[in-house]
Design a protein around this motif. Structure first.
Motif, PDB file in Angstrom:
ATOM      1  N   UNK A  91      43.844  38.537  33.796  1.00  0.00           N
ATOM      2  CA  UNK A  91      42.434  38.673  33.428  1.00  0.00           C
ATOM      3  C   UNK A  91      41.602  37.749  34.307  1.00  0.00           C
ATOM      4  N   UNK A  92      40.499  38.275  34.780  1.00  0.00           N
ATOM      5  CA  UNK A  92      39.614  37.505  35.652  1.00  0.00           C
ATOM      6  C   UNK A  92      38.361  37.141  34.870  1.00  0.00           C
ATOM      7  N   UNK A  93      38.282  35.894  34.431  1.00  0.00           N
ATOM      8  CA  UNK A  93      37.096  35.431  33.704  1.00  0.00           C
ATOM      9  C   UNK A  93      36.492  34.249  34.435  1.00  0.00           C
ATOM     10  N   UNK A  94      35.228  34.037  34.357  1.00  0.00           N
ATOM     11  CA  UNK A  94      34.242  34.780  33.582  1.00  0.00           C
ATOM     12  C   UNK A  94      33.963  36.157  34.195  1.00  0.00           C
ATOM     13  N   UNK A 107      41.214  47.853  28.379  1.00  0.00           N
ATOM     14  CA  UNK A 107      42.568  47.351  28.603  1.00  0.00           C
ATOM     15  C   UNK A 107      42.999  46.457  27.433  1.00  0.00           C
ATOM     16  N   UNK A 108      43.890  46.963  26.591  1.00  0.00           N
ATOM     17  CA  UNK A 108      44.347  46.203  25.420  1.00  0.00           C
ATOM     18  C   UNK A 108      45.138  44.956  25.804  1.00  0.00           C
ATOM     19  N   UNK A 114      42.925  37.577  26.594  1.00  0.00           N
ATOM     20  CA  UNK A 114      41.638  36.926  26.325  1.00  0.00           C
ATOM     21  C   UNK A 114      41.630  36.291  24.939  1.00  0.00           C
ATOM     22  N   UNK A 115      42.159  37.002  23.944  1.00  0.00           N
ATOM     23  CA  UNK A 115      42.219  36.442  22.585  1.00  0.00           C
ATOM     24  C   UNK A 115      43.059  35.165  22.582  1.00  0.00           C
ATOM     25  N   UNK A 165      33.215  41.166  21.568  1.00  0.00           N
ATOM     26  CA  UNK A 165      32.407  40.462  20.567  1.00  0.00           C
ATOM     27  C   UNK A 165      33.265  40.162  19.337  1.00  0.00           C
ATOM     28  N   UNK A 166      34.045  41.135  18.906  1.00  0.00           N
ATOM     29  CA  UNK A 166      34.936  40.942  17.769  1.00  0.00           C
ATOM     30  C   UNK A 166      35.968  39.857  18.060  1.00  0.00           C
ATOM     31  N   UNK A 167      36.468  39.822  19.287  1.00  0.00           N
ATOM     32  CA  UNK A 167      37.424  38.781  19.682  1.00  0.00           C
ATOM     33  C   UNK A 167      36.790  37.391  19.572  1.00  0.00           C
ATOM     34  N   UNK A 168      35.596  37.267  20.080  1.00  0.00           N
ATOM     35  CA  UNK A 168      34.921  35.956  20.084  1.00  0.00           C
ATOM     36  C   UNK A 168      34.583  35.523  18.669  1.00  0.00           C
TER      37      UNK A 168
END
Length: 172
Positions: A91-94, A107-108, A114-115, A165-168
């Motif tokens: 995963x590439x964040x931000x 992508x699950x 991320x979670x 949003x739900x993850x955060x």
């Protein structure tokens, strides 16, 4: 039995106090002074109680913060064992643009990574600060400018309807 009676002895106003076998005489001035002393003592006790209540509130906040810190320590110790199972390079964040956001939404596996990252690094003393830290870590400011919770006001996208949003919020 205790009683107070006002008498006029030798042209001075005096109060007679009797308690069974003991009789004492006080002037009104003496009684006023005693009442003032009692009121000062009562005020002192009240002030001390108020101070103690404030101190107790501070102690309660400290206990809550310490509980959060202990929870964080426990979570981190648990995650250290699991840490090897997640590859952050997936995963590439931000996230810098809408295309990256859309790819993450579809992508699950990336959402799971991320979670995990949010649980591991997104803890603070209060929900507002935690949310700020997570948003700063996950979404770039330029991308955030194109989002709002409801998706109203022009061409902004509804962040509240996204899985991210739900993850955060869920990890807050």
């Amino acid at each position: 039995m205790t009683y107070i009676a006002a008498t006029d002895l030798q042209s001075q106003d005096q109060l007679q106090y009797s308690d069974h076998n003991n009789t004492q005489y006080y002037t009104i001035h003496d009684m006023v002074n005693m009442m003032q002393q009692m009121s000062h003592k009562i005020m002192s006790v009240y002030n001390q109680m108020t101070f103690n209540q404030k101190e107790l509130s501070i102690i309660k906040l400290d206990v809550i913060k310490n509980q959060e810190l202990l929870t964080e320590v426990i979570d981190r110790s648990r995650l250290q064992v699991i840490d090897n199972s997640f590859d952050r390079s997936k995963i590439d964040i931000p996230l810098l643009n809408m295309d990256q956001l859309n790819a993450l939404e579809e992508n699950d596996e990336q959402k799971q990574v991320l979670a995990h990252i949010i649980r591991r690094h997104g803890k603070s003393f209060d929900a507002k600060r935690t949310t700020y830290q997570i948003m700063k870590m996950v979404i770039d400011n330029r991308l955030a400018e194109g989002l709002n919770m409801g998706g109203k006001r022009g061409e902004k996208r509804a962040f509240g309807r996204l899985a991210i949003c739900t993850l955060i919020i869920g990890n807050n």
